[in-house]
Enzyme design. Structure first.
Site, short mmCIF file in Angstrom:
data_model
loop_
_atom_site.label_atom_id
_atom_site.label_comp_id
_atom_site.label_asym_id
_atom_site.label_seq_id
_atom_site.Cartn_x
_atom_site.Cartn_y
_atom_site.Cartn_z
N LYS A 53 -7.35 79.60 37.89
CA LYS A 53 -8.81 79.38 37.75
C LYS A 53 -9.34 80.22 36.58
O LYS A 53 -8.66 81.14 36.10
CB LYS A 53 -9.50 79.80 39.05
CG LYS A 53 -9.33 81.27 39.40
CD LYS A 53 -9.81 81.59 40.81
CE LYS A 53 -9.58 83.07 41.12
NZ LYS A 53 -9.92 83.41 42.50
N TYR A 281 -26.67 102.57 18.76
CA TYR A 281 -28.03 102.53 19.29
C TYR A 281 -28.41 103.78 20.08
O TYR A 281 -27.65 104.26 20.91
CB TYR A 281 -28.19 101.31 20.21
CG TYR A 281 -28.17 99.99 19.49
CD1 TYR A 281 -29.03 99.74 18.42
CD2 TYR A 281 -27.29 98.99 19.88
CE1 TYR A 281 -29.01 98.52 17.76
CE2 TYR A 281 -27.26 97.76 19.23
CZ TYR A 281 -28.13 97.53 18.17
OH TYR A 281 -28.11 96.33 17.51
#
Ligand SMILES: *Cc1c(COP(=O)(O)O)cnc(C)c1O
Length: 393
Positions: A53, A281
């Site tokens: 999956k 940042y």
């Protein structure tokens, strides 16, 4: 009422996922997938399902599926009908079980493609039977019972009704119950009492199904961890996901699995900065002394967890370097200290760990998550490249 506008149609963004393709790549060692499949198969008393999956846990579903089938897996497991039909469209004929659907999906293409369908409720069973009727073909189903996870699976009190309804539809020629199954709560904690409790609840559910005339070919309960630690759960079939990709499902438990994915890129820029330089940042990272910073062109859009920035390391210039400051969407900075790194040098985020590069398990710890989330999070714009299972092929 739907929250999506009725007239809305999803389309693929034109030209998506090409801009930074050259900047990073996930190298998938199919030899490792082959080795892990053989190892898991040798530890099972029954058959092995390769759980592929989520695009083979991010490794690429078709190369993983074909390799696993060539090395001992006899079943494939996916979540959705789309994933299952993708396998059939690629020409894969092995049994495929798909386990998460809405009751009113159109199951006819899956029934036509001999996809086995999980069923947890009479609503789902009726939806599948209606599609089987339209398709003029019997649907293979696996009835799922909830033995404690409280996720999907029939609640125990509704199980007798589900079994009876399935047997009635078998008689009508619309379904054939090929499997009975359940999923473990704490398969990853060997010796957890829940494993024994769930095993006996599952046995009781199977006994009830047999008493009402069902004769399934496979009963299955085990995940990767249970394959390695709980032989009593192996039954006819075990569903292995994370171990197939080479991540030890139990921390500190070495069973000889080989990690299949290496996530690598190259330093995009390198610069020398003085101590006291704020990086990325909000300057959450400030250099403690003169140092060399390297720009790494992968970010959280590529699956590098933003949260891991405070702790993570990469392999650069042959040694571990700290991630410096916050991981951005497309890039982050690594602090290489005084290592003689240059633009274009290889940066390895994770790999098998053989050259002291970090592993997926380490990234999972740094990001406070599990290895599954790291692997399935690797984004679409990171191309997958494959090392063949058999060298020279
Ligand atoms: C994903 C999944 C698995 C695989 O679990 P691992 O712990 O990764 O081996 C097995 N069974 C079900 C139902 C799953 O959803």
């Amino acid at each position: 009422m739907s929250i999506v506008r009725e007239d809305y149609r999803w389309t693929d963004a034109p030209g998506a996922a090409t801009a930074t393709e050259s900047l990073g790549m996930a190298v998938i060692d199919l030899g490792a997938i082959a080795h892990n499949t053989e190892l898991l198969r040798s530890r099972c008393s029954g058959e092995l399902m390769a759980v592929v999956k989520a695009d083979g846990f991010g490794h690429g579903v078709l190369p993983v599926a074909t390799t696993a089938l060539a090395h001992g897996a006899t079943w494939l497991g996916v979540t959705s009908l789309a994933e299952a039909l993708h396998l059939r469209a690629a020409g894969i004929t092995a049994p495929v079980l798909s386990w998460l659907h809405l009751p009113d999906e159109d199951f006819a293409p899956a029934i036509g493609g001999d996809i086995d369908l999980s069923v947890s409720s009479v609503e789902h069973l009726d939806g599948i039977a209606a599609s089987a009727d339209r398709a003029g073909k019997c649907a293979y189903v696996h009835l799922k019972v909830d033995t404690g996870l409280s996720r999907n699976g029939s609640p125990p009190e509704l199980w007798p009704g589900l079994v009876t309804a399935a047997r009635r539809l078998e008689r009508a020629g619309l379904v054939r119950v090929r499997g009975l199954w359940s999923h473990l709560i704490s398969g990853n904690h060997p010796g957890d009492p829940s494993v024994g409790v769930q095993s006996s609840r599952f046995e009781e559910a199977c006994a009830l199904a047999a008493a009402r005339g069902l004769d399934p070919r496979v009963r299955h309960l085990a995940n990767s961890a249970a394959v390695l630690t709980a032989p009593a759960t192996h039954l006819d079939l075990a569903r292995a996901g994370i171990a197939l990709y080479g991540v030890e499902p139990l921390a500190g438990h070495e069973s000889g699995l080989r990690p299949a994915m290496t996530l690598r890129t190259r330093a995009n820029m390198v610069r020398r900065v003085p101590g006291g330089t704020g990086v990325s940042y909000d300057h959450e990272y400030v250099t403690s002394r003169d140092t060399t910073l390297a720009l790494v062109p992968l970010g959280f859009a590529d699956g590098v967890p933003r949260l891991a920035g405070e702790r993570a390391e990469v392999l650069l210039g042959g040694r571990r370097c700290r991630v410096a400051g916050r991981v951005a969407m497309d890039q982050f900075v690594a602090d290489a200290g005084d290592a003689p790194v240059r633009i274009g040098d290889e940066v390895v985020l994770f790999g098998p760990g053989e050259q002291s590069e970090p592993t997926v398990a380490e990234w999972a710890r740094w990001a406070r998550t599990n290895p599954h989330e790291i692997l399935t999070g690797i984004g679409n714009r990171v191309p997958r490249r494959y090392l063949p299972a058999t060298p020279g092929v």
